[in-house]
Design a protein around this motif. Structure first.
Motif, short mmCIF file in Angstrom:
data_model
loop_
_atom_site.label_atom_id
_atom_site.label_comp_id
_atom_site.label_asym_id
_atom_site.label_seq_id
_atom_site.Cartn_x
_atom_site.Cartn_y
_atom_site.Cartn_z
N ASN A 3 0.81 -1.23 0.05
CA ASN A 3 0.24 -0.13 0.07
C ASN A 3 0.84 1.32 -0.05
OD1 ASN A 3 0.98 0.51 2.71
ND2 ASN A 3 -0.96 -0.38 3.66
N GLY A 4 0.34 2.21 0.25
CA GLY A 4 0.98 3.62 0.12
C GLY A 4 1.92 3.97 1.19
N HIS A 5 2.08 3.08 2.17
CA HIS A 5 3.07 3.16 3.25
C HIS A 5 4.30 1.88 3.09
CE1 HIS A 5 0.69 5.90 5.79
NE2 HIS A 5 -0.49 5.19 5.30
N PHE A 8 10.43 -0.36 -0.16
CA PHE A 8 10.97 -1.30 -0.63
C PHE A 8 12.42 -1.30 -0.91
CE2 PHE A 8 12.67 0.46 -4.69
CZ PHE A 8 12.28 1.84 -4.68
N ASN A 35 5.97 -3.78 6.76
CA ASN A 35 5.49 -3.36 5.47
C ASN A 35 6.63 -3.00 4.47
OD1 ASN A 35 3.92 -2.09 3.26
ND2 ASN A 35 2.65 -0.86 4.79
N VAL A 37 9.00 -4.66 0.85
CA VAL A 37 8.89 -5.75 -0.15
C VAL A 37 10.15 -5.65 -0.93
CG1 VAL A 37 8.02 -4.31 -2.05
CG2 VAL A 37 7.44 -6.75 -2.03
N VAL A 38 10.64 -6.78 -1.23
CA VAL A 38 12.01 -6.84 -2.09
C VAL A 38 11.51 -7.02 -3.37
CG1 VAL A 38 14.00 -8.45 -2.69
CG2 VAL A 38 13.74 -7.75 -0.17
N VAL A 51 20.41 3.96 -12.93
CA VAL A 51 19.32 3.42 -11.88
C VAL A 51 19.71 3.27 -10.52
CG1 VAL A 51 18.54 1.15 -11.57
CG2 VAL A 51 18.63 1.88 -13.85
N SER A 54 19.20 7.15 -9.17
CA SER A 54 17.79 7.56 -9.26
C SER A 54 17.10 7.13 -8.23
CB SER A 54 17.36 7.32 -10.65
OG SER A 54 17.87 8.20 -11.72
N LEU A 55 17.33 5.59 -8.02
CA LEU A 55 16.49 4.71 -7.07
C LEU A 55 16.57 5.41 -5.84
CD1 LEU A 55 16.96 1.21 -8.13
CD2 LEU A 55 14.77 2.54 -8.34
N THR A 57 17.14 8.55 -4.86
CA THR A 57 16.32 9.69 -4.62
C THR A 57 14.97 9.48 -4.18
OG1 THR A 57 15.80 10.00 -6.82
CG2 THR A 57 17.81 10.81 -6.41
N LEU A 58 14.41 8.32 -4.47
CA LEU A 58 13.27 7.92 -3.76
C LEU A 58 12.96 8.05 -2.52
CD1 LEU A 58 12.20 5.18 -6.70
CD2 LEU A 58 11.63 7.45 -6.55
N GLU A 59 11.48 8.30 -1.94
CA GLU A 59 11.40 8.60 -0.66
C GLU A 59 11.31 7.20 0.30
OE1 GLU A 59 11.75 11.49 0.77
OE2 GLU A 59 12.14 12.26 -1.39
N ASN A 60 10.72 6.16 -0.38
CA ASN A 60 10.50 4.95 0.44
C ASN A 60 11.33 3.68 -0.10
OD1 ASN A 60 9.17 5.01 -2.39
ND2 ASN A 60 7.73 3.18 -1.66
#
Lengths: 277, 277
Positions: A3-5, A8, A35, A37-38, A51, A54-55, A57-60
């Protein structure tokens, strides 16, 4: 349930078809209510640098698992690496610190060593022969050094590969007696097969089995079958052994700790894993 | 069960907490045996360009769902977009073609229109008032135009926003009579609330309800409650209505088709979704 929380772990490599980590981590996360996931991400060499950057720089994103063909090339992209990475010459786990630096560690050898310690083997001051100085052999040698072995003998069919690993070990662990050249297993506390021998039927054994003492502990990296011919021959001579998949399951707790999750035992992980999928 | 053969859809936006797509797609994929997963990726505006380009160098990405705050900025990063994207001025789905081009489409309005058509509303030649010319209002207007309405009236509290949308509609759909200015709902076949009014208790209704004919069909984008005050008031005047979540579920089949998967009915998707999570 994603979900949105959900956080990864990017599992980066190519090809991805034989990836095992998702079927170990994800059932574990589900079983304990983490919560996260691989996710396998098929990444060819020419795409990897862009890659990875960039990855992160993602928040989650919680971190990345790095596998072939990027384990070596990733090292130069990181801001900080452990001595184990420097000796192994490769890295398979990356995380971002609070201040944005990318930090790498290497747990292939750590899994191997944790398996040995869990079986009661005393490594501090011990003597070990590691046959094969490629990626996994270098990682195991690096982790044995970090665990405090007294003597490390290295053998590779390419002598220069073993010599290069020996040089890195001597730089980072000057107190350890590092030897190269012979694959004679006689007299060691620990003998490790870190070559691919045993992957295919009819492969020769990695060492002269007649020279193996019954008091020697024997470890294996080949996961092709539960007990390889080498391990069966070692057991026939009275040796205690560690199978290849032990390394796999024993390294997961080290990763969980690295990524900042509560740790779990290898037995717990093995119980929930769905590798048959 | 994620494994080395799993494909993924990157769900890009920020914040991610209210994302609903993973809880619709993933249970559906599982229910029909599609080995794919929608993964939320929290992406701030300054990171978006690099992230989008890098993700599409991965081998197992099937596409991306784009949501706030990137729906507008993504348009300029693509090689090809549909007329719906050009009129809406935004894009929420991206895929890579076999020759490596990034192609975008916009399905918010498509979901709305599919919902109307599924309820038996004839749109070809019909007259529609869309109140609110922001992202979702523009998308609905674009899809109503593509569906062949004869008259489109646009209203926004910012007149220049409605005028800009009207200009884009006139460019791409010169045969449609486009009007702006009034929010008077009298005489239309369809009246759409595409404003946020209804999100909060005590919000005024988006149009003068006393001017709404019972023969008018009324649609809503607010998903705050199953039936908003506007829809309840419309029903009280005899109108047929479409609730906000219908748009959500009706757009998923359009996405599945866009990404090259077998389609499914909105009812099927609704039955397996786990939005309560």
């Amino acid at each position: 349930m994603i979900n949105g929380h959900t956080e990864f772990i990017a599992h980066l490599g190519w090809p991805t078809h034989s990836f095992k980590a998702p079927m170990i981590y994800n059932p574990y996360f589900e079983s304990v209510g983490i919560n996260a996931v691989v996710l396998p991400m098929g990444c060819k060499p020419e795409a990897f640098t862009g890659v990875l950057r960039s990855l992160f720089t993602l928040e989650n994103i919680r971190g990345a698992l790095i596998t072939m063909p990027h384990k070596v090339s990733v090292v130069d992209l990181l801001d900080e690496v452990t001595p184990t990475v420097k000796v192994a010459g490769s890295c398979n786990a990356v995380k971002r610190t609070a201040d944005g630096r990318l930090v790498g560690d290497m747990f292939d050898g750590e899994g191997f060593v944790r398996g040995l310690l869990g079986k009661g083997l005393a490594l501090r001051g011990a003597s070990a022969l590691v046959v094969g100085s490629g990626g996994v052999g270098s990682a195991i040698a690096a982790s044995l050094a970090a665990a405090g072995v007294g003597t490390l003998a290295l053998h590779d069919v390419h002598a220069s590969t073993a010599d290069a690993l020996a040089a890195r070990l001597r730089t980072h662990y000057p107190a350890i007696a590092v030897q190269t050249g012979s694959s004679d297993p006689a007299g060691f506390d620990l003998v490790v097969n870190a070559t691919p021998l045993g992957m295919n039927p009819g492969d020769p054994l990695p060492v002269d089995i007649d020279r193996l003492d019954g008091r020697t502990f024997v470890g294996e990296v080949v996961m092709k079958s539960e007990k390889t011919a080498f391990l069966r021959a070692a057991e026939a001579r009275g040796c205690r052994v560690q199978v290849g998949t032990d390394m796999l399951f024993e390294m997961i707790p080290a990763y969980l700790e690295f990524f900042g999750w509560p740790t779990a035992s290898a037995d717990t992980l093995r119980a929930v894993a769905r590798l048959e999928y």
